[in-house]
Design an enzyme around this catalytic site. Structure first.
Site: not given
Ligand code: SP5
Ligand code: ZN
Length: 353
Positions: A169, A205, A207, A294
Site C-alpha cells: 500500500h 493480497d 487488498h 488475507d
C-alpha cells in the site's frame, strides 16, 4: 528457496488503529511474522537468514522507488513526534489531518513544520501507527526484499522476503494500509536494475496493491497486476478498479481484477489464471508476488473464502509462469493460520517449480 527474514520487525508494534470511531487493537502484529518463521523452521524450504545487504546499496534501492522528501520524513518521524511532547514516547503517532490528496486547492508542495501535518501529508489512512521502531523495521523489511531480488538476479529460481511491516500500500511518498516502504516495488526495481528487462508484479493480497500500482503506473517495463476485493466495498476504496489500465507510456501495463466480497477459491483461481495470462502475454522475464494470506476464509478483516488446503495449488499455479520469482510477505491477519497458509503456498510453488 532462500528466505530472508527481518530481524528488526518486532520493533514495529502498533498498539491501536482507528475503526468506526473507536481505537481497536492493531491487526498487523509482530506475531504474524513469528508464526511464518516457526512454520518455515518446521518445514524448511531452504536457508532462513537475515538479509546481508550493504547499507549504501539498500539506501539506493529504496530511493529508486520512494521520494527523498518522504524518506527524510520517515527517518526522523519518531524523534519529531516525541519532540512535540515527551509524553508522546508512550503513544503511537497517527495522522488526524490530510490535504485531500491535493484536491480543492489544498497544498502539498509546502512542507509543514508541524509534525501532525507532515504525518497527514505523507499518509492516507489512520490505521498505520508509526512507532519507535518503525523506521528500522521498515528498512529491515526493504533489505529482505533487496536480498531476495539479488538472490533471484543471481540465478535462484525463487526467494522469499519475509518482510514486516508489509509494503504494497506504500507509494512513492505515502504510507498507509500498515505499509511504509514498498518491498515488492523495491524488489521489482532491483530486478530491473540487475538486468531483467521486463518484470511483472502479480499481487495476490486481499487488498488492492495501490502503492505498487501508483509507483509503476506510467511505466511499460513493469507490469502490475492485482486480484483483490472490489474497492467499491473494500479497502483501499479509492483505487483498484478495472478501468485503471496505466497512463502515458504505461498505458496497458496495469491490470486490476476486482472480485466481490464472498469470492471463493474457484472464481479466485479463474482470476489468477487471467492474471497469469497477462504476465505471459507481457513477456516478463522475472516475477514479484506480493504475498498476502488475507484471502483466507478465517481472516478477520477480509472477505474471500480460500481454505488452508487451497494454497499449495495456488503456489503451483504461480510456478507455472516459469519465471524467476520473488515473494514479499504482505497481509494475512488470521495469526494462528498465517504460517501454515504461507508455507503451503511456497511449498506448493517449490514442488512445482
Ligand atoms: C497489507 C494489508 O493487508 N493492509 C490492509 C490494511 C487494511 N486496513 C483497514 C482495515 C480495516 C478493517 N477493520 C476491521 C476491524 C474489525 N474488527
Ligand atoms: Zn491485505
Amino acid at each position: 528457496m532462500k528466505t530472508f527474514h527481518n530481524p528488526h520487525h518486532a520493533g514495529h508494534a502498533g498498539q491501536q488503529e482507528m475503526f468506526r470511531g473507536r481505537m481497536v487493537p492493531c491487526h498487523e502484529v509482530p506475531a504474524r511474522l513469528d508464526f511464518v518463521l516457526a512454520e518455515l523452521q518446521r518445514r524448511p524450504l531452504g536457508t532462513l537468514t537475515p538479509p546481508a545487504v550493504d547499507a549504501a546499496a539498500l539506501d539506493t534501492a529504496i530511493a529508486r522507488v520512494h521520494d527523498a522528501r518522504y524518506l527524510a520524513f520517515l527517518a526522523t518521524a519518531w524523534d519529531d513526534w516525541v519532540a512535540m511532547d515527551p509524553a508522546n514516547a508512550q503513544r503511537d503517532a497517527l495522522p488526524s489531518v490530510w490535504p485531500l490528496a491535493n484536491r480543492h486547492g489544498f497544498r502539498n508542495d509546502v512542507l509543514p513544520h508541524n509534525f501532525a501535518a507532515r504525518l497527514g501529508l505523507f499518509s492516507f489512512d489512520s490505521g498505520s501507527p508509526l512507532t519507535a521502531g518503525t523506521w528500522a523495521a521498515a528498512r529491515g523489511g526493504a533489505a529482505c526484499a533487496l536480498a531476495a531480488a539479488q538472490a533471484v538476479a543471481g540465478g535462484d529460481r525463487s526467494a522469499f522476503a519475509l518482510s514486516r511491516p508489509p509494503g504494497h500500500h506504500a507509494g512513492p511518498d505515502f504510507l498507509g494500509g500498515y505499509c511504509f516502504l514498498n518491498n515488492a516495488a523495491i524488489a521489482a526495481q532491483a530486478l530491473r536494475d540487475a538486468g531483467h528487462a521486463k518484470v511483472a508484479v502479480l499481487d495476490v493480497d486481499y487488498h488492492h496493491g495501490n502503492g505498487t500500482q501508483t509507483i509503476f503506473y506510467e511505466r511499460a517495463d513493469v507490469l502490475t497486476v492485482s486480484l483483490h476485493g472490489d474497492p467499491a466495498t473494500e479497502y483501499p476504496f479509492f483505487l483498484g478498479h478495472a478501468d485503471e489500465r496505466g497512463a502515458g507510456a504505461g498505458t496497458g501495463f496495469n491490470l486490476n481484477l476486482p472480485l466481490p466480497r464472498g469470492t471463493g477459491v474457484q472464481a479466485w483461481r479463474a482470476a489468477l489464471d487471467t492474471a497469469l495470462r497477462a504476465v505471459s502475454d507481457f513477456g516478463a522475464d522475472a516475477l514479484v508476488v506480493p504475498l498476502g494470506l488475507d484471502t483466507f476464509e478465517g481472516d478477520p478483516i477480509s472477505g474471500f473464502t480460500l481454505q488452508t488446503g487451497d494454497y499449495a495449488a495456488v503456489g503451483a499455479a504461480l510456478a507455472g509462469a516459469g519465471l524467476p520469482t520473488v515473494f514479499t510477505f504482505e497481509g494475512g491477519y488470521a495469526v494462528d493460520e498465517v504460517g501454515t497458509n504461507a508455507v503451503n503456498l511456497l511449498e506448493g510453488f517449490q514442488r512445482a517449480a
